[in-house]
Motif scaffolding. Structure first.
Motif, PDB file in Angstrom:
ATOM      1  N   LYS A 110      27.695  33.500  53.258  1.00 22.94           N
ATOM      2  CA  LYS A 110      28.982  33.911  52.732  1.00 22.94           C
ATOM      3  C   LYS A 110      28.965  34.014  51.217  1.00 22.94           C
ATOM      4  N   ARG A 111      29.735  34.967  50.684  1.00 22.04           N
ATOM      5  CA  ARG A 111      29.940  35.050  49.237  1.00 22.04           C
ATOM      6  C   ARG A 111      31.387  35.412  49.009  1.00 22.04           C
ATOM      7  N   LYS A 112      31.973  34.863  47.952  1.00 20.03           N
ATOM      8  CA  LYS A 112      33.349  35.221  47.614  1.00 20.03           C
ATOM      9  C   LYS A 112      33.400  35.588  46.150  1.00 20.03           C
ATOM     10  N   MET A 113      34.269  36.500  45.802  1.00 21.22           N
ATOM     11  CA  MET A 113      34.435  36.884  44.394  1.00 21.22           C
ATOM     12  C   MET A 113      35.905  37.063  44.106  1.00 21.22           C
ATOM     13  N   THR A 114      36.381  36.496  42.991  1.00 22.71           N
ATOM     14  CA  THR A 114      37.770  36.751  42.599  1.00 22.71           C
ATOM     15  C   THR A 114      37.808  38.093  41.857  1.00 22.71           C
ATOM     16  N   TYR A 115      39.013  38.557  41.587  1.00 24.57           N
ATOM     17  CA  TYR A 115      39.160  39.794  40.813  1.00 24.57           C
ATOM     18  C   TYR A 115      38.515  39.663  39.432  1.00 24.57           C
ATOM     19  N   LYS A 116      38.663  38.466  38.842  1.00 21.53           N
ATOM     20  CA  LYS A 116      38.093  38.226  37.518  1.00 21.53           C
ATOM     21  C   LYS A 116      36.563  38.339  37.585  1.00 21.53           C
ATOM     22  N   GLU A 117      36.000  37.707  38.605  1.00 21.53           N
ATOM     23  CA  GLU A 117      34.537  37.752  38.758  1.00 21.53           C
ATOM     24  C   GLU A 117      34.049  39.170  39.059  1.00 21.53           C
ATOM     25  N   LEU A 118      34.810  39.858  39.892  1.00 23.23           N
ATOM     26  CA  LEU A 118      34.435  41.237  40.223  1.00 23.23           C
ATOM     27  C   LEU A 118      34.470  42.099  38.960  1.00 23.23           C
ATOM     28  N   ASN A 119      35.517  41.913  38.168  1.00 20.76           N
ATOM     29  CA  ASN A 119      35.644  42.683  36.935  1.00 20.76           C
ATOM     30  C   ASN A 119      34.460  42.431  35.992  1.00 20.76           C
ATOM     31  N   ARG A 120      34.082  41.155  35.862  1.00 18.84           N
ATOM     32  CA  ARG A 120      32.923  40.813  35.012  1.00 18.84           C
ATOM     33  C   ARG A 120      31.662  41.512  35.513  1.00 18.84           C
ATOM     34  N   ALA A 121      31.461  41.436  36.821  1.00 14.16           N
ATOM     35  CA  ALA A 121      30.258  42.037  37.400  1.00 14.16           C
ATOM     36  C   ALA A 121      30.261  43.551  37.177  1.00 14.16           C
ATOM     37  N   VAL A 122      31.424  44.165  37.324  1.00 17.59           N
ATOM     38  CA  VAL A 122      31.522  45.619  37.145  1.00 17.59           C
ATOM     39  C   VAL A 122      31.249  45.981  35.677  1.00 17.59           C
ATOM     40  N   CYS A 123      31.822  45.205  34.757  1.00 18.36           N
ATOM     41  CA  CYS A 123      31.611  45.472  33.330  1.00 18.36           C
ATOM     42  C   CYS A 123      30.132  45.345  32.970  1.00 18.36           C
ATOM     43  N   LYS A 124      29.508  44.279  33.460  1.00 16.02           N
ATOM     44  CA  LYS A 124      28.085  44.073  33.154  1.00 16.02           C
ATOM     45  C   LYS A 124      27.252  45.227  33.702  1.00 16.02           C
ATOM     46  N   PHE A 125      27.564  45.636  34.893  1.00 12.48           N
ATOM     47  CA  PHE A 125      26.775  46.715  35.484  1.00 12.48           C
ATOM     48  C   PHE A 125      27.047  48.046  34.771  1.00 12.48           C
ATOM     49  N   ILE A 147      27.308  45.578  50.989  1.00 12.27           N
ATOM     50  CA  ILE A 147      27.181  44.346  50.202  1.00 12.27           C
ATOM     51  C   ILE A 147      28.069  44.495  48.962  1.00 12.27           C
ATOM     52  N   PRO A 148      28.460  43.386  48.329  1.00 14.75           N
ATOM     53  CA  PRO A 148      29.365  43.495  47.179  1.00 14.75           C
ATOM     54  C   PRO A 148      28.842  44.438  46.090  1.00 14.75           C
ATOM     55  N   GLU A 149      27.523  44.480  45.906  1.00 11.19           N
ATOM     56  CA  GLU A 149      26.964  45.337  44.849  1.00 11.19           C
ATOM     57  C   GLU A 149      27.274  46.822  45.084  1.00 11.19           C
ATOM     58  N   THR A 150      27.521  47.204  46.316  1.00  7.22           N
ATOM     59  CA  THR A 150      27.895  48.600  46.572  1.00  7.22           C
ATOM     60  C   THR A 150      29.234  48.903  45.911  1.00  7.22           C
ATOM     61  N   ALA A 151      30.197  47.996  46.124  1.00  8.80           N
ATOM     62  CA  ALA A 151      31.514  48.171  45.500  1.00  8.80           C
ATOM     63  C   ALA A 151      31.398  48.073  43.980  1.00  8.80           C
ATOM     64  N   ILE A 152      30.583  47.112  43.523  1.00  7.11           N
ATOM     65  CA  ILE A 152      30.405  46.927  42.073  1.00  7.11           C
ATOM     66  C   ILE A 152      29.824  48.200  41.460  1.00  7.11           C
ATOM     67  N   ALA A 153      28.833  48.767  42.121  1.00  4.03           N
ATOM     68  CA  ALA A 153      28.189  49.976  41.598  1.00  4.03           C
ATOM     69  C   ALA A 153      29.169  51.155  41.566  1.00  4.03           C
ATOM     70  N   MET A 154      29.934  51.298  42.634  1.00  2.00           N
ATOM     71  CA  MET A 154      30.907  52.399  42.670  1.00  2.00           C
ATOM     72  C   MET A 154      31.922  52.263  41.537  1.00  2.00           C
TER      73      MET A 154
END
Ligand code: WT7
Length: 633
Positions: A110-125, A147-154
């Motif tokens: 399992k993995r969980k990400m908050t909106y804040k964490e998702l935003n950070r990951a998206v910005c870094k990518f 996987i979460p990275e698909t959403a992050i990449a998009m």
């Protein structure tokens, strides 16, 4: 286009499933008839108001522009970015601490990400992409599983104005190469390996094959799912973590024109070449509005769409819509009946899923295991159920309603397409339902069933499903092929958008979708062209010609059967059958399974030499051959 059926269609399902008082009380749209009527009177005002529910950098000057039809424009002059509405707008508000993604792997991690964490990951990518010199308008291909990275990449692509193009991970290296070449993608994002039904899939290896000799790909970004033990090409390949670790965790969002492209998604048409459907940032308006109303979105809920991000369902309703609504979305790498048929029910109980959105093929598969599986779990968190991808047969509908929804959840049978971007014919939760009908057009949408000349057919008669007026989330063109865009969708029945589906309307105005009218098959909800499969088959050295048809299948809805003429002197045998199946798999991937291969001496053809699939199909199903005056022989 196939000839219109003349047989009267049976309106077998008359029973109305009415929403309970509780559903009605809480529904966003209570007076659905009044809402429909109001939107019908002034659709532009309806879409204008809908657009205002999102954040814009600068307002539009004109809601709709048809001066260059059918290259329509919406919210002309408006400045926005869909990523802003998914992420930036939540930062600094209570939503930032909410869970954005709950992810479960095939193996159950399992993995969980908050909106804040998702935003950070998206910005870094996003910063990582910029570091690799990706600019506004550049195409980025994404070949990843759910996987979460698909959403992050998009989201990262959207954020910097790059155009993403997700290729479903069930496509072969060959199919991936074709899509990368067509759009001349600069970057490919993949993972070392993937997982499905306990098996390991060599994703990176497949990508290396797909891009060997590629003229356009400059870098491959590799997400480590399993340690990253894969060959990496110096100066071309880079691990996702190595690229992002040192990047700053903020990144400005690019101001986009609402008509700037957001993504290209390839889908099957009637020729062997897939179509690159282009959607723009302004697509957010229809996606947001439909999600809010159809799924009746409330603040703190968990939503699970079992599709894959590689399809439009995943784009619009796993990634963009849930984030624009600030709710929790479940992403799942595996399949809902592995390792056992209770996987899906277990997950619903564990994550307390409120809204489940899935496909008829899955409902039928789960139904075949029996209700003892769902009955073991607490499904009381479920509030709403959804269906998409193919017509849902009344039997499956009723099973879903009774054994999953326990008679308390309305079923949203949403009819739409890659091209439409958003739900088009769909119930609202406050509407009475009929098992097997997608009910009515969404407010602001004008749909009709017509004959070859665009004339409305009488109640109960089958015909071509068309959309009469444009809508904000519609495709804008086909990438690199505007002629095909005009030809496929707007020229066959002039003035209307041709969906490629057959349907009929009953006396209450409810739409019943009957399936495709063109040479496209839906296998387990996945769209594949007859011509694509035929072209894969004839690439086998022993094959002279092939004709492929879709046949009814109890679980998959449809399956494919191929009629094959072998080269002179080649004798049919089982080894050849397996070889041809392998060829199809390597050309197209596991999504294009052909269940039956029959060797024949001849195929029915027109005088100009075109295979008449319609005749093949009628013969196979023992139906009337219809008009055979065009047959050469
Ligand atoms: C085709 C579009 C849109 C998301 C998934 C598929 C069929 C889709 C329904 C439905 C009957 C449906 C149609 C359509 N279809 N939803 N609720 N009832 N048929 O997207 O791959 O672009 O396929 O799927 O035939 O034309 P797609």
């Amino acid at each position: 286009m196939s000839k219109l059926g003349t047989t009267e269609v049976l309106l077998n399902e008359k029973k109305l499933y009415k929403p309970s008082a509780k559903i009605l009380k809480n529904a966003k749209v209570k007076q659905w008839k009044a809402v429909q009527a109001k939107a019908k009177k002034d659709p532009l005002k309806f879409w204008d108001d809908s657009a205002k529910e999102l954040e814009w950098y600068a307002p539009w000057k004109q809601t709709f522009d048809d001066s260059n039809a059918p290259f329509f424009k919406w919210f002309v002059g408006g400045k926005c970015n869909i990523a802003h509405n998914c992420l930036d707008r939540w930062i600094g508000t209570p939503v930032e601490n909410k869970t954005a993604i709950i992810w479960e792997s095939d193996a159950g991690n399992k993995r969980k990400m908050t909106y804040k964490e998702l935003n950070r990951a998206v910005c870094k990518f996003a910063n990582g992409l910029k570091f690799l010199k990706v600019k506004k308008g550049d195409r980025v291909a994404i070949y990843l599983q759910n996987i979460p990275e698909t959403a992050i990449a998009m989201l990262a692509c959207a954020k910097i104005g790059a155009v993403h193009s997700v290729v479903y991970a069930g496509f072969s290296a060959n199919a991936l190469r074709e899509r990368i070449d067509d759009q001349r993608a600069k970057i490919l994002i993949t993972s070392d390996v993937g997982h499905r039904r306990g098996k390991v899939i060599a994703m990176k290896e497949l990508c290396d094959k797909a891009i060997s000799g590629s003229q356009s790909i400059q870098h491959v970004i590799v997400v480590r799912q399993d340690g990253g033990h894969v060959p990496m090409k110096i100066n071309r390949d880079i691990f996702y973590d190595a690229l992002t670790d040192t990047q700053p965790s903020t990144c400005p969002t690019e101001v986009m024109d609402s008509e700037d492209p957001l993504f290209i998604l390839y889908t099957s048409g009637t020729t062997a070449k897939p179509k690159g459907v282009v959607h723009v940032h302004g697509y957010m308006v229809g996606v947001h509005k439909t999600f809010q109303w159809v799924m009746d979105i409330r603040g703190d809920e968990t939503y699970w769409c079992t599709a894959d991000p590689g399809w439009i369902t995943g784009h619009s309703y796993i990634v963009y819509a849930p984030f624009m609504s600030g709710i929790t979305t479940v992403m799942f790498e595996g399949v809902p009946d592995f390792p056992k048929p209770d996987r899906i029910w277990k997950m619903i109980e564990k994550y307390e899923v409120n809204i489940l959105y899935t496909a008829p093929t899955l409902v039928r598969a789960l139904m075949s295991y029996g209700e003892k599986w769902p009955d073991k779990y607490k499904l009381k968190s479920l509030r709403l159920l959804g269906s998409v991808g193919e017509p849902i047969n009344p039997e499956a509908w009723r099973w879903y309603y009774k054994h999953v929804g326990k008679g308390k959840c309305q079923i949203m049978d949403t009819w739409w397409q890659t091209e439409t971007g958003m739900f088009m014919i769909t119930p609202l939760p406050s509407m009475p339902l009929k098992a097997g009908s997608a009910t009515l057009p969404f407010p602001g949408i004008e749909a009709a069933v017509v004959d070859e000349n665009g004339k409305k057919v009488p109640v109960g008669k089958g015909g071509f499903l068309v959309i009469k007026t444009p809508w904000p989330s519609m495709l804008r063109t086909l990438f690199n092929n505007p002629e095909r865009y005009v030809d496929t969708y707007w020229n066959k029945i002039p003035g209307y958008y041709l969906t490629g589906d057959m349907a009929h309307v009953d006396k209450d105005g409810y739409f019943w979708i009957q399936g495709r009218s063109d040479d496209v098959i839906k296998i387990a909800g996945h769209r594949i062209g007859n011509a694509e499969i035929e072209s894969a088959i004839v690439s086998h050295k022993s094959v002279a010609e092939a004709g492929v048809i879709g046949k009814p299948h109890p679980i998959k809805g449809q399956c494919a059967k191929a009629f094959v003429i072998l080269n002179r002197g080649v004798n049919p045998n089982d080894k050849l059958v397996n070889e041809i199946k392998r060829t199809i798999r390597s050309k197209l991937g596991p999504i294009a399974v052909v269940d039956e291969i029959e060797f024949v001496e001849k195929l029915p053809k027109t005088r100009s030499g075109k295979i008449m699939r319609r005749v093949l199909k009628a013969q196979e199903l023992g139906e009337d051959l219809g008009d055979t005056s065009g047959l050469a022989d």
